[in-house]
Design an enzyme around this catalytic site. Structure first.
Site, PDB file in Angstrom:
ATOM      1  CE  LYS A   1      -3.980   2.142   2.318  1.00 50.94           C
ATOM      2  NZ  LYS A   1      -4.853   2.163   3.431  1.00 50.94           N
TER       3      LYS A   1
ATOM      4  NE  ARG B   1      -3.729  -3.093   8.545  1.00 45.49           N
ATOM      5  CZ  ARG B   1      -2.323  -2.835   8.636  1.00 45.49           C
ATOM      6  NH1 ARG B   1      -1.830  -4.066   8.548  1.00 45.49           N
ATOM      7  NH2 ARG B   1      -1.813  -1.840   8.425  1.00 45.49           N
TER       8      ARG B   1
END
Length: 401
Positions: free
Chosen positions: A251, A330
């Site tokens: 990312k 997460r």
């Protein structure tokens, strides 16, 4: 005093002309802009209900030409957005970044202001549009939507199709409250893992929940990047260097990291690897050349839809509401570590949000430093369950004996 149709005076060489066009019931302004490279005279036309309106359009057109901008008369907001989606996002992931922006534009932008001519678009138009969308979208979605318009107009400016970017003149209104981020508590996390135990997604969920890797980082993980038996002195770890994004990039640059694995994750991955080899052998399939850790039943790479479908069934089996999503594993990782007393700055390092030197070390393909805090904490958090499982195994062994 009002304008009345008059017979047009023949224009001199290089002059602009305004005349009445009975067929169009409009005044026409013919603008002299010199000659094109092929020798043809440039003489675009503008139209208006009055001579005053036509004169203003002629002045505006000449200003654009002087500024190096030649805004097409019929170039719309939809044209600008589609051009940006087609040409301005080259190299981005088609299913991810491009798909998300295209979906938002097609649903909330193009149907509402797409027909407006870009040269006529005003800041008030953009404000009115955003205020309308604020009734149905969260503030973050409104920010993303305005960003699409701003970038589309900026893309048009770079191609001399827009003189200014009116979207930069407005601010995002307050939208509807967004969906709050959720995290599994310890009991819920244990229930999900227990429900997932017979599933082929079990190892994926254990890795995601106990190490904090993103879903897009877990799906493309290869065995080459899972070091379950590293050299002496180095703990078992995974190198989070790839994602499903375009070209396999993570990312952000900061997301590339090497993290130690809790003992429970190592045990589950070793079991998963043995099971995967047996499955492939029983089906007569060659070992996947990509070496993916997680695959479908046919040996293909997992995609987001595969994971969401199976995770929904597991959550339901665990007795939780089906609104949970894989990405919240997460969030749960962060929450569980925080509850366990791990400082937030260390958690940020584990999930790839830090600017410290670890990223540079990973780029040099070094195995040190391996971040160990998360693994140690997760071993403590889930230790009780592991001890109970070991005790049950011992009891079963005694019974067999």
């Amino acid at each position: 005093m009002t304008d009345t149709p008059q017979r047009a005076r023949r224009a001199g060489h290089g002059e602009d002309t305004i005349y009445w066009d009975a067929a169009k019931n409009r005044y026409v302004g013919a603008v002299s802009l010199g000659y094109a490279p092929n020798g043809k005279r440039r003489r675009p036309k503008v139209y208006g209900k009055t001579k005053t309106e036509v004169r203003q359009k002629i002045r505006d057109l000449k200003k654009e030409v002087q500024a190096g901008v030649k805004s097409p008369a019929n170039y719309t907001v939809a044209d600008a957005v589609n051009d940006w989606l087609e040409r301005g996002l080259k190299g981005r992931d088609e299913k991810g970044t491009i798909g998300k922006n295209r979906s938002m534009a097609n649903k909330h932008l193009i149907p509402l202001i797409g027909k407006a001519k870009l040269k006529d678009l005003s800041a008030d138009d953009v404000d009115d549009w955003l205020d309308d969308r604020a009734e149905v979208l969260a503030t973050r979605s409104l920010r993303d939507l305005l960003a699409i318009l701003r970038r589309s107009i900026a893309h048009a400016q770079r191609r001399d199709k827009a003189a200014r970017n009116v979207a930069l003149l407005v601010t995002v209104p307050e939208g509807r409250p967004g969906r709050p981020s959720k995290a599994l508590d310890l009991e819920q996390a244990k229930a999900v893992l227990a429900a997932a135990r017979p599933s082929r997604l079990y190892a994926y969920l254990v890795l995601s929940l106990l190490s904090g890797v993103r879903a897009e980082e877990a799906r493309p993980l290869t065995w080459d990047h899972a070091f379950l038996e590293p050299k002496e002195g180095i703990p078992p770890h995974v190198a989070v260097w790839r994602s499903v994004r375009k070209h396999g990039e993570t990312k952000t640059r900061k997301s590339r990291r090497t993290i130690a694995l809790p003992r429970q994750v190592v045990d589950v991955l070793e079991e998963h690897k043995r099971w995967q080899k047996q499955e492939r052998a029983s089906r007569g399939m060659e070992w996947s050349p990509t070496g993916r850790v997680f695959t479908t039943r046919s040996g293909e790479p997992l995609d987001a839809a595969n994971v969401r479908r199976d995770f929904k069934a597991i959550v339901k089996k665990a007795g939780l509401k089906p609104e949970w999503t894989p990405r919240e594993l997460r969030h749960s990782f962060v929450s569980l570590l925080s509850d366990h007393g791990i400082p937030l700055e260390r958690i940020a390092l584990l999930v790839g949000h830090s600017s410290q030197a670890t990223t540079e070390a990973v780029y040099r393909k070094q195995l040190r430093p391996v971040i160990t805090e998360g693994a140690e904490a997760m071993d403590d958090i889930f230790a009780e369950d592991q001890e109970e499982e070991d005790a049950e195994d011992d009891e079963e062994g005694d019974a067999v004996a």
